[in-house]
Design a protein around this motif. Structure first.
Motif, short mmCIF file in Angstrom:
data_model
loop_
_atom_site.label_atom_id
_atom_site.label_comp_id
_atom_site.label_asym_id
_atom_site.label_seq_id
_atom_site.Cartn_x
_atom_site.Cartn_y
_atom_site.Cartn_z
N GLU A 1 0.85 -1.20 0.00
CA GLU A 1 0.00 0.00 0.00
C GLU A 1 0.88 1.25 0.00
O GLU A 1 1.62 1.51 0.95
N GLU A 2 0.83 2.02 -1.10
CA GLU A 2 1.56 3.28 -1.19
C GLU A 2 3.08 3.10 -1.14
O GLU A 2 3.81 3.97 -0.67
N VAL A 3 3.57 1.97 -1.61
CA VAL A 3 5.03 1.78 -1.70
C VAL A 3 5.52 2.55 -2.92
O VAL A 3 5.10 2.28 -4.04
N ARG A 4 6.40 3.51 -2.71
CA ARG A 4 6.75 4.43 -3.79
C ARG A 4 8.14 4.23 -4.38
O ARG A 4 8.43 4.72 -5.47
N LEU B 1 9.98 -1.92 -4.08
CA LEU B 1 8.92 -2.77 -4.62
C LEU B 1 9.51 -3.97 -5.35
O LEU B 1 9.04 -5.10 -5.17
N GLY B 2 10.52 -3.73 -6.16
CA GLY B 2 11.14 -4.84 -6.88
C GLY B 2 11.71 -5.88 -5.94
O GLY B 2 11.57 -7.10 -6.17
N THR B 3 12.32 -5.43 -4.86
CA THR B 3 12.89 -6.36 -3.88
C THR B 3 11.81 -7.12 -3.14
O THR B 3 11.96 -8.31 -2.84
N ILE B 4 10.69 -6.46 -2.84
CA ILE B 4 9.57 -7.16 -2.17
C ILE B 4 9.01 -8.24 -3.08
O ILE B 4 8.71 -9.36 -2.64
N GLY C 1 -3.41 1.46 -3.84
CA GLY C 1 -3.13 2.88 -3.69
C GLY C 1 -2.21 3.39 -4.79
O GLY C 1 -2.26 2.95 -5.93
N ARG C 2 -1.34 4.31 -4.42
CA ARG C 2 -0.42 4.92 -5.39
C ARG C 2 0.94 4.22 -5.39
O ARG C 2 1.97 4.86 -5.57
N THR C 3 0.90 2.93 -5.22
CA THR C 3 2.15 2.17 -5.28
C THR C 3 2.76 2.32 -6.67
O THR C 3 2.07 2.36 -7.68
N LEU D 1 12.26 -0.92 4.39
CA LEU D 1 10.97 -1.57 4.11
C LEU D 1 11.15 -2.93 3.45
O LEU D 1 10.53 -3.92 3.86
N ALA D 2 11.96 -2.99 2.41
CA ALA D 2 12.12 -4.25 1.69
C ALA D 2 12.74 -5.33 2.57
O ALA D 2 12.36 -6.50 2.51
N THR D 3 13.67 -4.94 3.44
CA THR D 3 14.28 -5.90 4.36
C THR D 3 13.24 -6.41 5.35
O THR D 3 13.14 -7.62 5.60
N ALA D 4 12.48 -5.49 5.92
CA ALA D 4 11.44 -5.89 6.88
C ALA D 4 10.41 -6.80 6.22
O ALA D 4 9.97 -7.80 6.81
N ALA D 5 9.99 -6.46 5.00
CA ALA D 5 9.02 -7.28 4.29
C ALA D 5 9.57 -8.68 4.04
O ALA D 5 8.85 -9.68 4.17
N SER D 6 10.85 -8.75 3.69
CA SER D 6 11.48 -10.06 3.44
C SER D 6 11.44 -10.93 4.69
O SER D 6 11.12 -12.12 4.63
N VAL D 7 11.76 -10.32 5.84
CA VAL D 7 11.75 -11.08 7.10
C VAL D 7 10.33 -11.56 7.42
O VAL D 7 10.12 -12.73 7.77
N CYS D 8 9.35 -10.68 7.28
CA CYS D 8 7.96 -11.06 7.57
C CYS D 8 7.49 -12.21 6.69
O CYS D 8 6.88 -13.18 7.16
N LEU D 9 7.76 -12.11 5.40
CA LEU D 9 7.33 -13.15 4.46
C LEU D 9 8.01 -14.48 4.77
O LEU D 9 7.38 -15.55 4.72
N TYR D 10 9.29 -14.43 5.10
CA TYR D 10 9.99 -15.67 5.43
C TYR D 10 9.54 -16.25 6.76
O TYR D 10 9.48 -17.48 6.92
N GLU D 11 9.22 -15.39 7.72
CA GLU D 11 8.69 -15.90 8.99
C GLU D 11 7.41 -16.71 8.73
O GLU D 11 7.21 -17.79 9.29
N SER D 12 6.55 -16.18 7.89
CA SER D 12 5.32 -16.91 7.56
C SER D 12 5.64 -18.19 6.79
O SER D 12 5.03 -19.25 7.04
N ALA D 13 6.57 -18.11 5.84
CA ALA D 13 6.92 -19.28 5.05
C ALA D 13 7.48 -20.38 5.93
O ALA D 13 7.11 -21.57 5.80
#
Length: 270
Positions: free
Chosen positions: A120-123, A128-131, A147-149, A249-261
């Motif tokens: 949401e609103e990632v600018r 974004l590419g890393t996420i 949003g305006r991503t 942001l991209a680092t945090a998103a990577s950790v969250c996604l891997y935690e779920s995985a």
């Protein structure tokens, strides 16, 4: 061989660095051997034109074989022409024009996903590419942009995905409230990543991360608005054990996604 860097055809390709041209044509620019290789492997039917310098083409026998197998014809160009087409300073001898292939939000959630990233609103294009790349690596089922991503077909985003744009569905232009409504209807729990939230380790100990999940990530500068946070089932933050002020942001998103995985796969093996 195309030799004139100012020809109308070359200019039309170069215009794809601009969002207006991408929106008008439904096409985008792909640069370099890795990106072209992934497109030929996973979405060969989306390739409209493939351009290469003779030297660049000779360097990649696997790409030549894949192009031939998929009936994709290469057109030779000079170095000057390739440089005029490309967004980068060094396009490494290969450029392709590719059709955009976004997936609808309805299709994504109708497929019963277990792990989805919502941006949401990632600018920032690099973020974004890393996420998208991290979502692909973590085995996520899709990435949804609201949003305006930033445009996922922006050349900087495309490069940052390193080919992952061709590996999983990406939805563009959805309204966050509608996306979350569809996620809930598909049985996913929506977890928002935000510094205001509960400790992620607590959620892990509760078994929350093993459930089908849609992670919600916000803007680099100001995170998620309160209205967006209110739509989530739970707001979680990554603990900082060292002295860093925060995580990218991209680092945090990577950790969250891997935690779920990790959690989902551990639960599935029981």
């Amino acid at each position: 061989m195309l030799e004139n860097p100012r020809s109308p055809r070359v200019r039309a390709v170069a215009k794809l660095t601009k969002r207006s041209a991408r929106t008008e044509t439904g096409l985008f620019l792909l640069e370099g051997p890795q990106a072209v290789r992934e497109a030929l492997t996973y979405r060969p039917d989306s390739i409209v034109d493939l351009f290469a310098t003779p030297t660049g083409w000779d360097k990649h026998p696997d790409i030549r074989a894949s192009a031939a197998q998929n009936d994709v014809v290469v057109e030779y160009v000079t170095e000057y022409v390739l440089n005029a087409m490309a967004d980068t300073v060094t396009p490494q001898g290969l450029v392709a024009v590719v059709r955009q292939t976004p997936t609808s939000v309805r299709e994504i959630f109708a497929a019963s996903p277990r792990l989805v990233a919502i941006c949401e609103e990632v600018r920032d294009p690099g973020n974004l590419g890393t996420i998208i790349r991290a979502a692909d690596a973590a085995g996520a089922d899709a990435v949804v942009l609201t949003g305006r991503t930033v445009d996922p077909y922006n050349p900087k985003v495309v490069r940052a995905t390193t080919g992952s744009l061709f590996h999983l569905p990406v939805s563009v232009g959805g309204e966050l409230s509608d996306v979350i409504k569809r996620a809930h209807a598909a049985g996913l729990r929506v977890l928002a990543a935000d510094v205001k939230g509960d400790d992620l380790l607590q959620a892990r100990s509760e078994g929350l991360l093993a459930e089908p999940t849609a992670w919600l990530f916000g803007n680099e500068a100001h995170g998620l608005e309160d209205s967006a946070l209110s739509l989530a089932d739970r707001v979680l933050r990554l603990p900082i054990f060292g002295r860093a002020e925060s995580l990218n942001l991209a680092t945090a998103a990577s950790v969250c996604l891997y935690e779920s995985a990790f959690s989902q796969r551990a639960a599935a093996s029981l």
